[in-house]
Design an enzyme around this catalytic site. Structure first.
Site, short mmCIF file in Angstrom:
data_model
loop_
_atom_site.label_atom_id
_atom_site.label_comp_id
_atom_site.label_asym_id
_atom_site.label_seq_id
_atom_site.Cartn_x
_atom_site.Cartn_y
_atom_site.Cartn_z
CG ASP A 156 -9.92 -4.50 -22.60
OD1 ASP A 156 -8.99 -4.59 -21.98
OD2 ASP A 156 -10.11 -4.19 -23.58
CG HIS B 95 2.21 -2.47 -15.30
ND1 HIS B 95 2.21 -3.67 -14.50
CD2 HIS B 95 3.07 -2.92 -16.40
CE1 HIS B 95 2.91 -4.66 -14.93
NE2 HIS B 95 3.60 -4.40 -16.00
N GLY C 289 0.74 -1.12 0.06
CA GLY C 289 0.14 0.03 -0.24
C GLY C 289 0.69 1.14 -0.14
C1 GAR Z 1 3.46 -1.48 -7.42
O1 GAR Z 1 4.69 -1.54 -7.69
C2 GAR Z 1 2.43 -1.52 -8.42
O2 GAR Z 1 2.80 -0.94 -9.42
C3 GAR Z 1 2.48 -3.13 -8.66
O3 GAR Z 1 2.27 -3.53 -7.40
C4 GAR Z 1 2.77 -2.66 -6.60
C5 GAR Z 1 2.06 -2.44 -5.18
O4 GAR Z 1 2.94 -1.68 -4.40
N1 GAR Z 1 1.28 -3.40 -9.54
C6 GAR Z 1 1.40 -4.27 -10.50
O5 GAR Z 1 2.40 -4.92 -10.73
C7 GAR Z 1 0.31 -4.39 -11.46
N2 GAR Z 1 0.46 -5.37 -12.33
P1 GAR Z 1 2.34 -0.85 -3.19
O6 GAR Z 1 1.38 -1.94 -2.33
O7 GAR Z 1 3.40 -0.55 -2.24
O8 GAR Z 1 1.68 0.17 -3.44
#
Ligand code: GAR
Length: 208
Positions: free
Chosen positions: A150, A113, A16
C-alpha cells in the site's frame, strides 16, 4: 531449482548501485532473472547509463508538474506493464507510489530501504541513523527489503533484513559505504530466496 528466468522491471531515481548489483547477479547466473527495463523519474540518474551499458532498455519517465500523482502513477503502471514483469523492484526509487500503481502489481512490488523495519522512513535514512547514534538514541541500524502492499512509506511485509553495527568515531561516508555494501548483498540474496523457493513468498504473506 526453479529454472524459469524471472522478468524484473527496476525503478530508480539515482546512482543505481543496487540496480548494478542485480544486473551483475543476473549476468553471473546467481540470480535466475533478467532485467527487462529500467525506469527513472530523473533524467540525470546514473542508473539509466548502467542499464544502457548492460543492454537493458533505459526509460526516462518524468512526472510533469501539472499532472497529478494518480494520473502519473497510472501512466507509469501502464508503461511498466508493457514489459510483463514478474517483479517490480524499487531500487532507490524516491517517489511514493499510489494505489493507482500498486493495484496493477499486487504483492509484486519490492522496496529496498537503508534502515531496519520501522526506522527512518523516507529519504536520508543513513544520515538520520548516523545523527541518532551520535545523540545516543540508537546503537545499530540496518537494511531491509520488503513488499509494498500500500501507500505506506518504507513499510510492508519484511522479506529480508540485516543489522549494521554503528561504531564510535566513524565518518558518515564510511557508514554509508558499509550500508550500501550490505544493501547490494541483501537485495540480491532476497531476490534469490524469492525466485528459487516459491514457498518463501507464501510464508511471508501469511505472516504479514
Ligand atoms: C539506497 O540506499 C536505497 O536503499 C535508498 O536509496 C539508495 C539508492 O542507491 N532508498 C531509500 O532511501 C528508500 N526510502 P542506489 O541508487 O545507488 O541504488
Amino acid at each position: 531449482m526453479n529454472a524459469r528466468i524471472a522478468r524484473l522491471v527496476v525503478l530508480i531515481s539515482g546512482h543505481g548501485s543496487n540496480l548494478q548489483a542485480i544486473l551483475d547477479a543476473c549476468d553471473a547466473g546467481t540470480l535466475p532473472a533478467r532485467v527487462v527495463a529500467v525506469i527513472s523519474n530523473r533524467a540525470e540518474a546514473f542508473g539509466l547509463e548502467r542499464a544502457r551499458r548492460a543492454g537493458v532498455e533505459a526509460i526516462y519517465f518524468p512526472k510533469p508538474k501539472e499532472e497529478d500523482r494518480q494520473k502519473y502513477d497510472q501512466r507509469l503502471a501502464a508503461r511498466v506493464a508493457i514489459y510483463q514483469p514478474d517483479w517490480v523492484i524499487l531500487a532507490g526509487w524516491m517517489r511514493i507510489l499510489s494505489n493507482e500503481f500498486l493495484r496493477r502489481f499486487p504483492m509484486r512490488v519490492i522496496n529496498l530501504h537503508p534502515a531496519l523495519p520501522g526506522c527512518f522512513p523516507g529519504t536520508n535514512a543513513i544520515e538520520r541513523a548516523y545523527a541518532a547514534f551520535r545523540e545516543r538514541k540508537i546503537t545499530r541500524t540496518g537494511v531491509m527489503v520488503h513488499l509494498v502492499p500500500d501507500e505506506g512509506v518504507d513499510c510492508g511485509p519484511v522479506l529480508g533484513q540485516v543489522e549494521v553495527p554503528l561504531f564510535e568515531g566513524e565518518s558518515l561516508e564510511n557508514l554509508e559505504a558499509r550500508v550500501h555494501e550490505v544493501e547490494h548483498m541483501l537485495l540480491v540474496q532476497t531476490l534469490r530466496n524469492i525466485l528459487l523457493d516459491p514457498e518463501f513468498i507464501k510464508g511471508v504473506k501469511k505472516d504479514a
